[in-house]
Design a protein around this motif. Structure first.
Motif, PDB file in Angstrom:
ATOM      1  N   SER A  15       0.990  -1.233   0.460  1.00 51.73           N
ATOM      2  CA  SER A  15       0.171  -0.273   0.166  1.00 51.73           C
ATOM      3  C   SER A  15       0.894   0.923  -0.031  1.00 51.73           C
ATOM      4  O   SER A  15       1.654   1.000   0.711  1.00 51.73           O
ATOM      5  N   SER A  16       0.744   2.102  -0.841  1.00 53.13           N
ATOM      6  CA  SER A  16       1.077   3.689  -0.553  1.00 53.13           C
ATOM      7  C   SER A  16       0.863   4.205   0.819  1.00 53.13           C
ATOM      8  O   SER A  16       0.089   3.915   1.756  1.00 53.13           O
ATOM      9  N   SER A  17       1.789   5.648   0.904  1.00 55.18           N
ATOM     10  CA  SER A  17       2.138   5.528   2.537  1.00 55.18           C
ATOM     11  C   SER A  17       0.878   5.146   2.755  1.00 55.18           C
ATOM     12  O   SER A  17       0.259   5.663   3.509  1.00 55.18           O
ATOM     13  N   THR A  18       2.193   5.683   1.844  1.00 57.02           N
ATOM     14  CA  THR A  18       1.626   3.859   1.564  1.00 57.02           C
ATOM     15  C   THR A  18       2.951   2.474   1.813  1.00 57.02           C
ATOM     16  O   THR A  18       3.164   3.125   1.959  1.00 57.02           O
ATOM     17  N   ASP A  26       0.474  14.665   0.185  1.00 61.19           N
ATOM     18  CA  ASP A  26      -1.126  14.974   0.956  1.00 61.19           C
ATOM     19  C   ASP A  26      -2.088  14.075   0.768  1.00 61.19           C
ATOM     20  O   ASP A  26      -3.368  14.093   1.187  1.00 61.19           O
ATOM     21  N   ALA A  27      -1.671  12.750   0.807  1.00 61.28           N
ATOM     22  CA  ALA A  27      -2.812  11.796  -0.057  1.00 61.28           C
ATOM     23  C   ALA A  27      -2.364  10.665   0.898  1.00 61.28           C
ATOM     24  O   ALA A  27      -2.700   9.463   0.713  1.00 61.28           O
ATOM     25  N   THR A  28      -1.902  10.718   2.073  1.00 58.93           N
ATOM     26  CA  THR A  28      -1.612   9.707   3.485  1.00 58.93           C
ATOM     27  C   THR A  28      -2.772   8.981   3.382  1.00 58.93           C
ATOM     28  O   THR A  28      -4.072   9.282   4.442  1.00 58.93           O
ATOM     29  N   THR A  29      -2.915   7.333   3.265  1.00 53.82           N
ATOM     30  CA  THR A  29      -4.152   6.453   4.247  1.00 53.82           C
ATOM     31  C   THR A  29      -3.355   5.659   4.938  1.00 53.82           C
ATOM     32  O   THR A  29      -4.530   4.803   6.155  1.00 53.82           O
ATOM     33  N   SER A  30      -2.051   5.727   5.460  1.00 50.11           N
ATOM     34  CA  SER A  30      -1.741   4.838   6.621  1.00 50.11           C
ATOM     35  C   SER A  30      -0.432   5.189   7.425  1.00 50.11           C
ATOM     36  O   SER A  30       0.347   5.338   6.191  1.00 50.11           O
ATOM     37  N   VAL A  31       0.358   5.444   7.768  1.00 54.71           N
ATOM     38  CA  VAL A  31       1.479   5.681   8.507  1.00 54.71           C
ATOM     39  C   VAL A  31       1.860   4.471   9.108  1.00 54.71           C
ATOM     40  O   VAL A  31       2.896   4.174  10.596  1.00 54.71           O
ATOM     41  N   MET A  32       1.208   2.860   8.565  1.00 55.24           N
ATOM     42  CA  MET A  32       2.586   1.713   9.444  1.00 55.24           C
ATOM     43  C   MET A  32       3.462   1.387   9.126  1.00 55.24           C
ATOM     44  O   MET A  32       4.387   1.323  10.021  1.00 55.24           O
ATOM     45  N   ARG A  53      -1.909   4.785  13.197  1.00 55.79           N
ATOM     46  CA  ARG A  53      -3.612   4.384  13.227  1.00 55.79           C
ATOM     47  C   ARG A  53      -4.195   3.745  12.191  1.00 55.79           C
ATOM     48  O   ARG A  53      -3.677   4.132  11.576  1.00 55.79           O
ATOM     49  N   ASP A  54      -5.121   2.872  12.837  1.00 51.26           N
ATOM     50  CA  ASP A  54      -5.696   2.017  11.863  1.00 51.26           C
ATOM     51  C   ASP A  54      -7.070   2.897  10.979  1.00 51.26           C
ATOM     52  O   ASP A  54      -7.776   3.231  11.145  1.00 51.26           O
ATOM     53  N   PRO A  55      -6.212   3.255   9.370  1.00 54.51           N
ATOM     54  CA  PRO A  55      -6.923   3.873   8.300  1.00 54.51           C
ATOM     55  C   PRO A  55      -8.608   4.246   8.590  1.00 54.51           C
ATOM     56  O   PRO A  55      -8.960   4.285   7.874  1.00 54.51           O
ATOM     57  N   CYS A  56      -8.994   2.495   8.497  1.00 51.19           N
ATOM     58  CA  CYS A  56     -10.186   1.777   7.915  1.00 51.19           C
ATOM     59  C   CYS A  56     -11.019   1.932   9.718  1.00 51.19           C
ATOM     60  O   CYS A  56     -12.186   0.920   9.256  1.00 51.19           O
TER      61      CYS A  56
END
Length: 521
Positions: A2-5, A170-176, A427-430
């Motif tokens: 995944s992207s900034s995934t 600026d399209a971040t969906t995850s910082v895992m 944090r879990d983006p889902c």
């Protein structure tokens, strides 16, 4: 990351038998207690006729258009499917389909998926006409590429961010993995943006693998194939395995290349995957160390530390180009990770790392853009957004504490991804997704009546580690082909005759390789 995934037409049933078979399929797809009316509602999708015609208007990116142009015989169509299989009389979705007719008398169709999730199958099938120009596969099969629901030219398609937002980071969906923090407000806003751009929360609730494999079965039937022949790569192996679990009676042949372990839940798979990426990074660094101008130094044991010293400052001081593209820490480690998918790209990664020290980010930005599907005019494919949405329905959810702990563990096994900011803020983006996950783990186990399958696993695969392929093959009771090499997926890449011959023999003659079969790249 995944992207900034695939189906024989040689065994055509009579019209009455065909109707009976389709009725059984409809009944099998319904749960106990569902009404006859709902069965009839689903049946109409199996009875539809595809109107194949020009592919004009189907390409969503320049890369798609280029792939379609490779095959002048390609035709396209849209398959209608229920958005919600529990409400087959309700809203529908349209699956974009590309067909390249067989060069000879076909024995059936070969459905193809390149992975992702979020990869477009239409361009995969079109491009395969070049790499398989002299193959018996293109003589004996109609190649069928489809963009799964939510992906590419299928509608509705997942759309969460503008192209400018993606360029600006600026399209971040995850910082895992990588730098950054997410708050509850962030994760709520991400879901709202995706729902608004994608056609509603009901769309977000129905883009998972379990819905996609039901689309595949409708496509199989509408193409006139009694059984499915299929080639899936990477995530596409999950599609194939879950199809086998759902419709084992409809399987003819499955080639699963770069396989996901069906027994590994989200945490175990991520740790295994990032361990493998670090191994590939270390192998790249060792290769680089043999050259005096290596930006990672001449001591491989210190290469990760050197890499961190080069890229960590980008978290606070990114390189920004005139066109708005930005190389920050996440873009840099993400581009390196994308390049690690195959050793052929290692020299480009090294070139890009060296550029950072001169204040440039052109090479790594180009690598990241190619992986994300960015056109020269700045348009992006919806690959990364579809990855995110599909994973929200396939992966296990985490509390903030669990997500933070997973990030800490990933940083331990893959320190090249560590921004130096620690794991806090993961944090879990889902967490506010409008539907619970539907896949479940393990999946595709204890399947009865499944024909022989063929799993391909590469020893140095950084994305879907070798052991996962062995696990899938054992779970399905099928054969495995081991390939020695450093890359992710190999079938029909046009580069390895050993692999391609074994795959062709299996698909056409249903002949699996011997137990000790092995190819080398």
């Amino acid at each position: 990351m995944s992207s900034s995934t695939a189906v024989r037409r040689g065994y055509k049933p009579t019209s009455s038998l065909a109707a009976a078979v389709l009725l059984v399929l409809g009944l099998a797809a319904c749960s106990d207690g569902e009404s006859a009316d709902k069965t009839a509602d689903l049946q109409r999708f199996y009875d539809q006729k595809l109107a194949f015609g020009s592919c004009e208007g189907y390409a969503t990116t320049a890369a798609d258009a280029q792939a379609f142009a490779v095959s002048p015989t390609a035709k396209c169509a849209r398959l209608e499917v229920p958005l919600d299989y529990d409400d087959a009389a309700g809203r529908t979705a349209q699956i974009a389909v590309l067909k390249v007719p067989a060069r000879g008398e076909p024995i059936g169709s070969l459905l193809m998926n390149p992975g992702g999730p979020g990869g477009p199958g239409m361009s995969m099938a079109a491009a395969a006409t070049k790499t398989l120009a002299d193959s018996a596969v293109t003589e004996k099969f109609d190649l069928i590429g489809f963009d799964p629901r939510g992906v590419g030219a299928s509608t509705p398609a997942i759309d969460c961010f503008t192209d400018a937002e993606i360029d600006a980071g600026d399209a971040t969906t995850s910082v895992m993995v990588g730098a950054g923090r997410l708050t509850e407000e962030d994760t709520r806003r991400i879901v709202d943006r995706c729902a608004e751009g994608s056609g509603g929360r009901d769309v977000l609730a129905h883009v998972g693998t379990r819905d996609a494999v039901r689309d595949m079965d409708i496509l199989r039937a509408v193409l006139g194939d009694d059984k499915l022949s299929y080639l899936g790569q990477s995530y596409g192996t999950r599609l194939g395995a879950v199809y086998a679990e759902t419709f084992p009676q409809n399987v003819r042949a499955l080639v699963l290349d770069g396989a996901i372990d069906p027994h590994a839940g989200t945490d175990d798979r991520r740790i295994s995957q990032w361990t493998a990426f670090q191994r590939s990074f270390d192998a790249m660094a060792a290769d680089c160390a043999t050259r005096p101008d290596c930006p990672l130094g001449t001591d491989p044991s210190k290469a990760t530390e050197k890499f961190q010293s080069i890229v960590r400052p980008l978290a606070e001081r990114p390189i920004v180009n005139a066109d708005g593209t930005k190389l920050d820490f996440n873009a840099a480690y993400g581009a390196v990770t994308a390049g690690l998918y195959t050793s052929a790209v290692w020299p480009k990664i090294i070139e890009g790392i060296a550029e950072i020290e001169t204040g440039r980010g052109d090479t790594l930005l180009a690598l990241g853009a190619a992986f994300a599907g960015r056109d020269a005019d700045g348009r992006y494919a919806n690959f990364s957004e579809a990855v995110f949405a599909i994973n929200c329905l396939d992966e296990q959810r985490h509390t903030p504490a669990e997500e933070t702990d997973l990030k800490r563990r990933i940083q331990e096994v893959a320190p090249y991804t560590d921004s130096g900011q620690g794991p806090d803020g993961a944090r879990d983006p889902c967490e506010f997704w409008p539907a619970e996950p539907t896949l479940g783990y393990p999946y595709a186990t204890d399947i009865e009546g499944l024909p022989e399958t063929l799993t391909i696993s590469i020893t140095g695969d950084p994305s879907t580690p070798y052991a996962g392929g062995l696990s899938l093959a054992e779970t399905l009771g099928g054969s495995v082909l081991t390939v020695d090499g450093e890359q992710h997926t190999i079938a029909f890449a046009g580069t390895d005759k050993c692999v391609n011959d074994i795959v062709a023999d299996y698909l056409i003659n249903l002949k699996t390789p011997p137990e000790d079969a092995r190819c080398s790249l």
